[in-house]
Design an enzyme around this catalytic site. Structure first.
Site, PDB file in Angstrom:
ATOM      1  N   HIS A   1     -14.711  -0.081  -2.678  1.00 23.94           N
ATOM      2  CA  HIS A   1     -14.106  -0.796  -3.811  1.00 23.94           C
ATOM      3  C   HIS A   1     -13.914   0.109  -5.019  1.00 23.94           C
ATOM      4  O   HIS A   1     -13.868  -0.355  -6.150  1.00 23.94           O
ATOM      5  CB  HIS A   1     -14.978  -1.991  -4.232  1.00 23.94           C
ATOM      6  CG  HIS A   1     -15.042  -3.091  -3.225  1.00 23.94           C
ATOM      7  ND1 HIS A   1     -15.752  -2.992  -2.054  1.00 23.94           N
ATOM      8  CD2 HIS A   1     -14.468  -4.319  -3.207  1.00 23.94           C
ATOM      9  CE1 HIS A   1     -15.631  -4.118  -1.366  1.00 23.94           C
ATOM     10  NE2 HIS A   1     -14.857  -4.946  -2.046  1.00 23.94           N
TER      11      HIS A   1
ATOM     12  N   GLU B   1      -4.196  -9.666   3.373  1.00 23.41           N
ATOM     13  CA  GLU B   1      -3.441  -8.651   2.628  1.00 23.41           C
ATOM     14  C   GLU B   1      -2.144  -8.247   3.321  1.00 23.41           C
ATOM     15  O   GLU B   1      -1.119  -8.027   2.675  1.00 23.41           O
ATOM     16  CB  GLU B   1      -4.293  -7.411   2.368  1.00 23.41           C
ATOM     17  CG  GLU B   1      -5.386  -7.623   1.318  1.00 23.41           C
ATOM     18  CD  GLU B   1      -6.632  -8.303   1.866  1.00 23.41           C
ATOM     19  OE1 GLU B   1      -6.721  -8.497   3.101  1.00 23.41           O
ATOM     20  OE2 GLU B   1      -7.524  -8.646   1.071  1.00 23.41           O
TER      21      GLU B   1
END
Lengths: 332, 327
Positions: free
Chosen positions: A131, A62
Site C-alpha cells: 500500500h 479493480e
C-alpha cells in the site's frame, strides 16, 4: 479570482465538483467513494450533491471497474475512476495498458478514451509493502497514457481540471502525505496544462528536479542550503507524460548542476529518463558535474517507521547530493 | 439434427440474407486461412469457420444503435454487425484502407461509429468494456443495448466475474454471449470448467442464463432477441451460452493434437450451421437449391473482390507510424 485556503484533497474535490456541475458526462466510480467518502476522504460530500448515479460506489473489482470506465469513455462519458491505493493498479493493468492506452492507435485513430484514473501513491503512512509503492514509471512507459503527479493543492486542482477535459486516459497520481497540505487556491475553475513544469523556487547554483512529495523535501533542503549561501532552483515537472523537456533543459543550462529526486525506486525510475533527456540535449554542454540521481532503495516498503523512512530519500540526502554535485566536476 | 422452426416474424428475404451472410463469414475466413497458409499475409489470425450462426443470429436482432464488443475470433461478429468486407480484408493485408489503417490487424478491427467497439486480443478483455458501454446507455438514457461476445476460455477470466457482477447489480442493458466452441486454445472446456454448462453461472449473479444450440441460427436469434428486449426494458443482463465448434485450429499454427478427427467430422457433418439452415429453407420451400447456390456464389465473389480491393490498396506511409497515439 478569489482564493481560499484549501487542502490538497479539498482542491481535488473542488476540481471534480466544478467539472461535474458543468459537464453531465463527467462522473466518478470507485470503491467506497459514496457515503464513506473514499479511502482518503477525497470524495466526501460528493454523493450528497451529485447522487449515487454519478458518484458510483462499486464492488471491489479493480479490473471490472477500470474496464467499465474504458467502455464508458469509449461511448461518450468522461469517467473519473478512483483506486484506493496506487498499488491496486496492478489488478487493473490489463484494462489500462492493453485497452485504454491502445484503443485509439489500434483502431487507426478512431474512438477515444477520455478517462482519469486518480490514485494515491507513496509511503510514509506505515501501510507497508502493498500500500505504499510509487509505480508511476510503469505507466509513463506506456504510449497512449498521460501521467500526472501534482505536488500541491493549487497544482492538483488545475491539473485535474485539464486531465478531466483531456481526450486521453490520464493516470493522476496523488500522494497520501500531501492530502492534508494547505495553500491558497482560486475558487473558480482554472487549468494548468498537462506538460508544463513549474519552477517552485528560483536559484542559480544547482537545479533540483523533484516530483510529488519530494518537491517539498527539495524546498526544505533548498532552505537549509540557502543559509550556507547555496542557491538551489527547484523544478517540478508536474506531469511525466507529456514531459516539459524545454523547461528542464533551460534550468539545467542555467545552473550546470542537477540533482533528480523521486520517491519511487531509483533503479529504472523516472529520474533515469529525466537524466537522459538532459544529457541528450544541448544542456549536456552546460553540465559542470555528473548528474546526481536520488530515489527509493530497491526494497519493498517496510512497516517499521524508521526503516520505512530510510527506504526513500530524505531532506538530508538532498542536501548532501547538492553539496556533492558542487564538489564534483569543474569549479563553480 | 434440424434447426428450430423459422420464427413467423422473419421474412423470406431476411432469411436468405442471413444465409448469404453466413457464407460471407465462412468465405472470408477460409480466404484468410488460405492466405496465411501461403504466407501471403503475416501475423496471426483466429478463424470462426463453423461458428457462423452465433455471429449472424445474435447480431441480427440488434438495432443499428446497439453495440457489440468482440473477441480475437471476431471476423464473423464484425461482418454480422455490418462491416464492409473490403475494409476488413484490407486490414488483414495491413493496408491503409483497412478499418485500422493497417495498424490493428485481425485482432483489433473496430468500427466505433457503427457500434462495433472492437475485437480484442486479450481473452476476456472486452467484457468489462461492454459493461461500461452499457453504463453509458443507462446514464445518458440512450436506449441501446450492448452485445458482448466472448468464448468459453474467457469465462474463466476474472474479468468475466467482475463484469457480470457489476452489470447485474447495476441492471445494465448488456447481453453476455458466450460462444462455447469447446476449446480455449488446446484446453477442452470439460477439463477447464467443473460444471456442465457455463450458462449455469448466471444464477450466481441473479440473472437469467440460457444454454442454446449455437449452430442453430433460429435458436440463437430467439435467445438473443429475448435478452436484448429484456436489457432494453431495464431488466438487466442475461448470460447466453451457445454451444458451437470451431472447425479450424486455434490460430494459424495449430496441429489440433488435442482433439480427434472423429469429433471434427461429427461437427462438420452433423452440425454445420449453414447446412442446417439450408435444410430448413428447402424443407419450408422458401428457396430452391439453385437460388441458394446463387447466394453462396455471390458471397464467394464478394470475398474475391475484397481480396482484389485489399491487394490494390496502398500500404500506410511510414509517416503514419507515430500518428494517433493520442487523441
Amino acid at each position: 479570482m478569489n482564493t481560499k485556503d484549501m487542502t490538497y484533497s479539498e482542491a481535488i474535490r473542488d476540481a471534480i465538483s466544478l467539472k461535474m456541475r458543468t459537464d453531465e458526462d463527467v462522473f466518478m466510480l470507485g470503491e467506497d467513494i459514496g457515503v464513506y467518502g473514499g479511502a482518503f476522504g477525497v470524495s466526501r460530500g460528493l454523493i450528497e450533491e451529485f447522487g449515487p448515479e454519478r458518484i458510483r460506489n462499486t464492488p471491489i473489482s479493480e479490473s471490472g471497474i477500470a474496464g467499465a470506465a474504458v467502455g464508458a469513455a469509449l461511448t461518450g462519458m468522461r469517467p473519473i475512476l478512483e483506486l484506493q491505493f496506487s498499488d491496486f493498479i496492478t489488478i487493473a493493468t490489463d484494462q489500462i495498458i492493453n485497452q485504454a492506452a491502445k484503443i485509439r492507435y489500434m483502431y487507426g485513430g478512431k474512438g477515444k478514451v477520455p478517462m482519469v484514473l486518480r490514485t494515491p501513491g507513496g509511503s510514509g503512512t506505515g501501510a507497508a509493502a502493498q500500500h505504499s509503492q510509487s509505480l508511476e514509471a510503469w505507466m509513463a512507459h506506456i504510449p497512449g497514457l498521460k501521467v500526472v503527479q501534482p505536488s500541491s493543492a493549487y497544482d492538483a486542482k488545475g491539473l485535474l481540471i485539464s486531465a478531466i477535459e483531456d481526450d486521453n486516459p490520464v493516470i493522476f497520481y496523488e500522494h497520501k502525505l500531501l492530502y492534508g497540505m494547505k495553500e491558497p487556491v482560486p475558487e473558480d475553475l482554472y487549468r494548468i496544462p498537462l506538460g508544463k513544469a513549474v519552477i517552485k523556487k528560483e536559484g542559480t547554483d544547482v537545479t533540483v528536479i523533484a516530483t510529488s512529495v519530494m518537491v517539498h523535501k527539495a524546498l526544505e533542503a533548498a532552505k537549509l542550503l540557502e543559509a550556507e549561501g547555496i542557491e538551489v532552483e527547484v523544478l517540478d515537472p508536474r506531469t511525466l507524460v507529456p514531459l516539459d523537456e524545454a523547461s528542464i533543459i533551460a534550468s539545467v543550462s542555467k545552473t550546470g548542476r542537477v540533482v533528480i529526486v523521486h520517491e519511487a525506486v531509483k533503479r529504472a525510475g523516472f529520474g533515469a529518463e529525466i537524466a537522459s533527456v538532459i544529457v541528450e540535449s544541448d544542456a549536456f554542454d552546460f553540465l559542470d558535474a555528473p548528474i546526481e540521481r536520488l530515489g527509493g532503495k530497491a526494497v519493498p516498503i517496510p512497516y517499521n517507521p524508521e526503516l520505512e523512512k530510510h527506504a526513500v530519500p530524505q531532506v538530508s540526502d538532498i542536501v548532501e547530493a547538492v553539496k556533492r554535485t558542487l564538489q564534483r566536476g569543474k569549479e563553480v | 439434427m434440424i434447426s428450430k422452426e423459422i420464427p413467423a416474424s422473419l421474412t423470406t428475404k431476411q432469411i436468405l440474407e442471413l444465409y448469404h451472410q453466413m457464407w460471407l463469414i465462412r468465405y472470408f475466413d477460409e480466404k484468410v486461412d488460405e492466405f496465411f497458409a501461403r504466407g501471403a499475409i503475416h501475423g496471426t489470425t483466429h478463424l470462426c469457420v463453423g461458428q457462423e450462426a452465433t455471429a449472424a443470429g445474435a447480431c441480427f436482432v440488434l438495432a443499428e444503435e446497439d453495440k457489440i464488443t468482440s473477441t480475437h475470433r471476431g471476423h464473423g461478429h464484425c461482418i454480422a454487425k455490418g462491416a464492409d468486407v473490403n475494409r476488413m480484408m484490407a486490414e488483414l493485408f495491413a493496408k491503409e484502407t483497412g478499418y485500422c489503417k493497417g495498424k490493428g490487424g485481425s485482432m483489433h478491427i473496430a468500427d466505433v461509429d457503427r457500434g462495433n467497439l472492437g475485437a480484442n486480443g486479450i481473452v476476456g478483455g472486452g467484457i468489462p468494456i461492454a459493461v461500461g458501454a452499457a453504463l453509458t446507455s443507462k446514464m445518458k438514457d440512450l436506449g441501446y443495448a450492448v452485445l458482448c461476445f466472448f468464448g468459453d476460455g474467457a469465462a474463466n477470466e476474472g474479468s468475466f466475474h467482475e463484469a457480470l457482477n457489476l452489470a447485474s447489480i447495476w441492471k445494465l442493458p448488456v447481453v453476455f454471449f458466450c460462444e462455447n466452441n469447446q476449446y480455449g486454445m488446446s484446453g477442452p472446456v470439460k477439463e477447464m470448467v467443473n460444471i456442465e454448462n457455463i450458462g449455469d453461472r448466471a444464477s450466481s449473479y441473479g440473472i437469467p442464463g440460457r444454454i442454446i444450440e449455437g449452430n442453430d441460427l433460429f435458436a440463437v436469434m430467439e435467445a438473443t432477441g429475448e435478452a436484448v428486449e429484456r436489457a432494453k426494458a431495464g431488466e438487466g443482463p442475461t448470460l447466453i451460452e451457445a454451444k458451437t465448434y470451431r472447425w479450424k485450429g486455434h490460430s494459424k499454427s495449430d496441429a489440433k493434437k488435442y482433439r480427434t478427427k472423429e469429433e471434427e467430422q461429427y461437427w462438420r457433418k452433423e452440425k454445420d450451421p449453414i447446412a442446417l439452415l439450408a435444410v430448413r429453407i428447402i424443407n419450408d420451400e422458401l428457396a430452391t437449391n439453385d437460388e441458394l447456390e446463387a447466394l453462396q456464389l455471390q458471397a464467394k465473389k464478394q470475398i474475391e473482390d475484397a481480396v482484389e480491393f485489399a491487394e490494390k490498396s496502398p500500404a500506410p506511409s511510414l509517416a503514419t507510424l507515430e500518428l494517433d497515439v493520442y487523441a
